[in-house]
Design a protein around this motif. Structure first.
Motif, mmCIF file in Angstrom:
data_model
loop_
_atom_site.group_PDB
_atom_site.id
_atom_site.type_symbol
_atom_site.label_atom_id
_atom_site.label_comp_id
_atom_site.label_asym_id
_atom_site.label_seq_id
_atom_site.Cartn_x
_atom_site.Cartn_y
_atom_site.Cartn_z
ATOM 1 N N GLN A 1 -6.503 -20.968 -59.462
ATOM 2 C CA GLN A 1 -5.561 -20.283 -58.657
ATOM 3 C C GLN A 1 -3.995 -20.345 -59.062
ATOM 4 O O GLN A 1 -3.321 -19.453 -58.900
ATOM 5 C CB GLN A 1 -5.697 -20.556 -57.042
ATOM 6 N N MET B 1 -1.420 -17.387 -60.274
ATOM 7 C CA MET B 1 -0.214 -17.063 -59.361
ATOM 8 C C MET B 1 1.113 -17.344 -60.227
ATOM 9 O O MET B 1 2.036 -17.171 -59.556
ATOM 10 C CB MET B 1 -0.159 -18.201 -58.109
ATOM 11 N N LEU C 1 4.187 -21.993 -55.139
ATOM 12 C CA LEU C 1 2.855 -22.010 -54.666
ATOM 13 C C LEU C 1 2.044 -22.360 -56.202
ATOM 14 O O LEU C 1 1.072 -23.246 -56.129
ATOM 15 C CB LEU C 1 2.147 -20.674 -54.251
ATOM 16 N N LEU D 1 1.941 -19.724 -45.824
ATOM 17 C CA LEU D 1 0.636 -19.384 -46.674
ATOM 18 C C LEU D 1 -0.041 -18.100 -45.804
ATOM 19 O O LEU D 1 -0.382 -17.019 -46.778
ATOM 20 C CB LEU D 1 -0.327 -20.357 -46.929
ATOM 21 N N ARG E 1 -0.453 -14.057 -47.359
ATOM 22 C CA ARG E 1 -1.903 -13.515 -47.649
ATOM 23 C C ARG E 1 -1.903 -12.259 -46.804
ATOM 24 O O ARG E 1 -2.322 -11.206 -47.232
ATOM 25 C CB ARG E 1 -2.862 -14.618 -47.223
ATOM 26 N N LEU F 1 -4.641 -15.189 -52.843
ATOM 27 C CA LEU F 1 -4.453 -16.084 -51.677
ATOM 28 C C LEU F 1 -5.611 -16.222 -50.668
ATOM 29 O O LEU F 1 -5.757 -16.839 -49.829
ATOM 30 C CB LEU F 1 -3.196 -15.039 -50.797
ATOM 31 N N SER G 1 -6.900 -19.859 -49.483
ATOM 32 C CA SER G 1 -7.086 -19.949 -47.649
ATOM 33 C C SER G 1 -8.393 -20.758 -47.614
ATOM 34 O O SER G 1 -8.636 -21.415 -47.007
ATOM 35 C CB SER G 1 -6.860 -18.698 -47.156
#
Length: 211
Positions: free
Chosen positions: A15, A19, A119, A145, A149, A163, A167
Motif C-alpha cells: 500500500q 500511495m 500516508l 483516513l 477513502r 484505501l 482500511s
C-alpha cells in the motif's frame, strides 16, 4: 477475518508503494507487488489486485497526471493525515513532531523532502519500523483516513481501492469513529482562529468601549 502480523506488514508495504508518486521506477515494481499481493487474504488483496490491473492498463504519464490532480491539487484527498485533524493551524506542527519522534525512536530518519504524516510514509513505517506505533498513528487519524477513502470512492478514483485495503488492515469502526467521521465531513478540518475576523456578523458584536 484473521490477519497475521506478517500479512499486515506485507499489505502495508504494498500500500505504501502504491500511495507514492507513480514514476517509472514505481511501475517497474509491479511484478513484485503482484507477487506480494498474492500472499494476502482476499479482503486485503482484492482491492490491491484491481488497482494493480488499472496501473498496468494505464500509461505511466497518465497515471502521474491523475495522481497529481488527485492528491496535490485537492485538499479533500490530502494524503497528509494530520491535515484532517488540525487543518493548517499551528497545532499541526506539534502533531508532525510526534510522527517524527516516533520514527526516530524506531531508529528511522525521515528524508527532509517528505512530511512525516504522508500516508505512504506512515504505511512504510508501520511495515518496516514499528508496527504497533504505526497502527496506533493510523488509528488515531482514522477519521481522516476514512474521509479520504469515502471521498475517493465517491469521485470514482482508482486510489480508493488502495484505501479500501488500508482500511481492511485496521480495527473495525466503532460508534465514536463513525461520529468523528460524520463530524469531520460536516465541519471540515479546523481553521486558525487567532488573528482572523470574528465569525459573528457586526450587528452581533459589542459596540463601543467602556463608558
Amino acid at each position: 477475518m484473521t490477519i497475521t502480523d506478517a500479512q499486515r506488514a506485507t499489505a502495508w508495504q504494498v500500500q505504501s508503494l502504491l500511495m507514492g508518486y507513480p514514476d517509472e521506477e514505481a511501475v517497474a515494481r509491479l511484478p513484485l507487488l503482484r507477487a506480494a499481493t498474492g500472499t494476502l487474504p482476499a479482503a486485503l488483496a482484492a482491492p490491491l489486485t484491481a488497482f494493480l490491473e488499472h496501473v498496468e492498463a494505464t500509461p505511466q504519464i497518465d497515471l502521474a497526471a491523475d495522481y497529481v490532480a488527485t492528491f496535490d491539487h485537492r485538499k479533500r484527498f490530502s494524503p497528509y493525515l494530520t491535515y484532517f485533524a488540525y487543518g493548517d493551524t499551528r497545532k499541526r506542527g506539534m502533531a508532525l513532531l510526534r510522527f517524527k519522534h516516533a520514527y526516530r525512536a524506531a531508529g528511522l530518519e525521515l528524508d527532509d523532502g517528505e512530511l512525516p504524516d504522508h500516508l505512504a510514509v506512515v504505511l512504510e513505517f508501520a511495515a518496516t519500523g514499528d508496527p504497533v506505533v504505526g497502527l496506533r498513528l493510523m488509528t488515531e487519524h482514522r477519521a481522516g483516513l476514512e474521509l479520504i477513502r469515502l471521498g475517493l470512492r465517491e469521485a470514482g478514483s482508482p486510489w480508493a481501492l488502495v484505501l479500501e485495503s488500508v482500511s481492511a488492515t485496521l480495527p473495525s469502526l466503532g460508534r465514536h469513529e463513525h461520529e468523528a467521521i460524520a463530524r469531520l465531513a460536516a465541519e471540515g478540518p479546523p481553521e486558525e482562529e487567532v488573528g482572523l475576523a470574528p465569525f459573528a456578523p457586526p450587528e452581533y458584536m459589542p459596540q463601543g468601549g467602556p463608558r
